[in-house]
Design a protein around this motif. Structure first.
Motif, mmCIF file in Angstrom:
data_model
loop_
_atom_site.group_PDB
_atom_site.id
_atom_site.type_symbol
_atom_site.label_atom_id
_atom_site.label_comp_id
_atom_site.label_asym_id
_atom_site.label_seq_id
_atom_site.Cartn_x
_atom_site.Cartn_y
_atom_site.Cartn_z
ATOM 1 N N VAL A 34 -13.053 14.363 8.360
ATOM 2 C CA VAL A 34 -13.537 12.980 7.858
ATOM 3 C C VAL A 34 -13.556 11.964 8.998
ATOM 4 O O VAL A 34 -14.488 11.405 9.098
ATOM 5 C CB VAL A 34 -13.074 12.723 6.563
ATOM 6 C CG1 VAL A 34 -13.375 11.417 6.147
ATOM 7 C CG2 VAL A 34 -13.418 13.605 5.468
ATOM 8 N N GLU A 35 -12.489 12.038 9.594
ATOM 9 C CA GLU A 35 -11.933 10.924 10.699
ATOM 10 C C GLU A 35 -13.113 11.080 11.918
ATOM 11 O O GLU A 35 -13.585 9.878 12.372
ATOM 12 C CB GLU A 35 -10.788 10.963 11.198
ATOM 13 C CG GLU A 35 -9.624 10.260 10.199
ATOM 14 C CD GLU A 35 -8.053 10.339 10.766
ATOM 15 O OE1 GLU A 35 -7.551 9.378 10.877
ATOM 16 O OE2 GLU A 35 -7.712 11.503 10.923
ATOM 17 N N LYS A 36 -13.216 12.146 12.203
ATOM 18 C CA LYS A 36 -13.904 12.546 13.596
ATOM 19 C C LYS A 36 -15.469 12.090 13.110
ATOM 20 O O LYS A 36 -16.359 11.411 13.930
ATOM 21 C CB LYS A 36 -14.165 13.970 13.893
ATOM 22 C CG LYS A 36 -12.634 14.444 14.567
ATOM 23 C CD LYS A 36 -12.490 15.823 14.741
ATOM 24 C CE LYS A 36 -11.078 16.001 15.329
ATOM 25 N NZ LYS A 36 -11.216 17.676 15.540
ATOM 26 N N ALA A 37 -16.053 12.443 11.962
ATOM 27 C CA ALA A 37 -17.489 12.450 11.509
ATOM 28 C C ALA A 37 -17.508 10.867 11.433
ATOM 29 O O ALA A 37 -18.580 10.234 11.411
ATOM 30 C CB ALA A 37 -17.642 13.220 10.373
ATOM 31 N N ALA A 38 -16.688 10.198 10.673
ATOM 32 C CA ALA A 38 -16.615 8.582 10.490
ATOM 33 C C ALA A 38 -16.935 7.938 11.624
ATOM 34 O O ALA A 38 -17.513 6.822 11.270
ATOM 35 C CB ALA A 38 -15.396 8.198 9.596
ATOM 36 N N ASP A 39 -16.853 8.313 12.763
ATOM 37 C CA ASP A 39 -17.074 7.455 13.983
ATOM 38 C C ASP A 39 -18.736 7.120 14.003
ATOM 39 O O ASP A 39 -19.039 6.359 14.640
ATOM 40 C CB ASP A 39 -16.867 8.331 15.388
ATOM 41 C CG ASP A 39 -15.246 8.244 15.525
ATOM 42 O OD1 ASP A 39 -14.526 7.458 14.824
ATOM 43 O OD2 ASP A 39 -14.771 9.225 16.348
ATOM 44 N N GLN A 40 -19.509 8.037 13.318
ATOM 45 C CA GLN A 40 -20.972 8.086 13.270
ATOM 46 C C GLN A 40 -21.447 7.164 12.272
ATOM 47 O O GLN A 40 -22.562 7.040 12.033
ATOM 48 C CB GLN A 40 -21.634 9.310 13.235
ATOM 49 C CG GLN A 40 -21.105 10.518 14.433
ATOM 50 C CD GLN A 40 -21.561 11.646 14.290
ATOM 51 O OE1 GLN A 40 -22.606 11.894 13.933
ATOM 52 N NE2 GLN A 40 -20.944 12.651 14.832
ATOM 53 N N LEU A 54 -19.915 13.347 5.451
ATOM 54 C CA LEU A 54 -18.412 13.386 5.267
ATOM 55 C C LEU A 54 -17.896 14.268 4.086
ATOM 56 O O LEU A 54 -17.005 14.538 3.931
ATOM 57 C CB LEU A 54 -17.906 11.965 4.956
ATOM 58 C CG LEU A 54 -18.140 10.766 6.139
ATOM 59 C CD1 LEU A 54 -17.650 9.477 5.366
ATOM 60 C CD2 LEU A 54 -17.645 11.096 7.381
ATOM 61 N N GLY A 55 -19.113 15.104 3.490
ATOM 62 C CA GLY A 55 -18.590 15.544 2.243
ATOM 63 C C GLY A 55 -18.326 14.555 1.258
ATOM 64 O O GLY A 55 -18.019 13.466 1.212
ATOM 65 N N SER A 56 -17.827 15.236 -0.165
ATOM 66 C CA SER A 56 -17.586 14.278 -1.314
ATOM 67 C C SER A 56 -16.137 13.811 -0.864
ATOM 68 O O SER A 56 -15.174 14.033 -0.322
ATOM 69 C CB SER A 56 -17.291 15.292 -2.518
ATOM 70 O OG SER A 56 -16.696 16.368 -2.283
ATOM 71 N N PRO A 57 -16.033 12.531 -1.430
ATOM 72 C CA PRO A 57 -14.585 11.706 -1.312
ATOM 73 C C PRO A 57 -13.701 12.087 -2.096
ATOM 74 O O PRO A 57 -13.929 12.978 -3.298
ATOM 75 C CB PRO A 57 -15.136 10.391 -1.710
ATOM 76 C CG PRO A 57 -16.265 10.536 -2.616
ATOM 77 C CD PRO A 57 -17.002 11.705 -2.228
#
Length: 106
Positions: A34-40, A54-57
């Motif tokens: 999630v952290e890696k994808a959150a950069d986008q 990010l997928g579901s929270p």
């Protein structure tokens, strides 16, 4: 008391067959992913775009406008942070990391 708190920091659910960490709550992916994808992430993205990225929270408020992504380890002794996303009119309006502090709302 300290020993009990220390043991809680090690509480992580792990798949015994694969050894992989199991995300908390309804969260789809491990927090590191999630952290890696959150950069986008960009304000104005739709909920569907964020969900695909990010997928579901792990947690969501009743209105579905606040999403929280959590690390697998509970941050009692070891500092931890969560990713919080805010949506307005189904569009991402704010996002960022918040420290996890026991007893306080993310």
């Amino acid at each position: 008391m300290l020993a009990a708190a220390c043991s809680l920091t090690a509480c992580v659910t792990e798949d015994t067959a694969t050894g992989q960490l199991i995300p908390r709550g309804n969260q789809r992916y491990e927090f590191s992913r999630v952290e890696k994808a959150a950069d986008q992430l960009r304000d104005g993205m739709t909920k569907m775009e964020v969900l695909l990225m990010l997928g579901s929270p792990a947690e969501m408020n009743d209105a579905g406008n606040t999403w929280i992504y959590l690390p697998e380890r509970y941050g009692i002794i070891i500092p931890a942070r969560a990713l919080r996303l805010e949506f307005k009119d189904d569009l991402l309006s704010d996002h960022g990391y918040r420290p996890i502090v026991l007893g306080l709302e993310l």
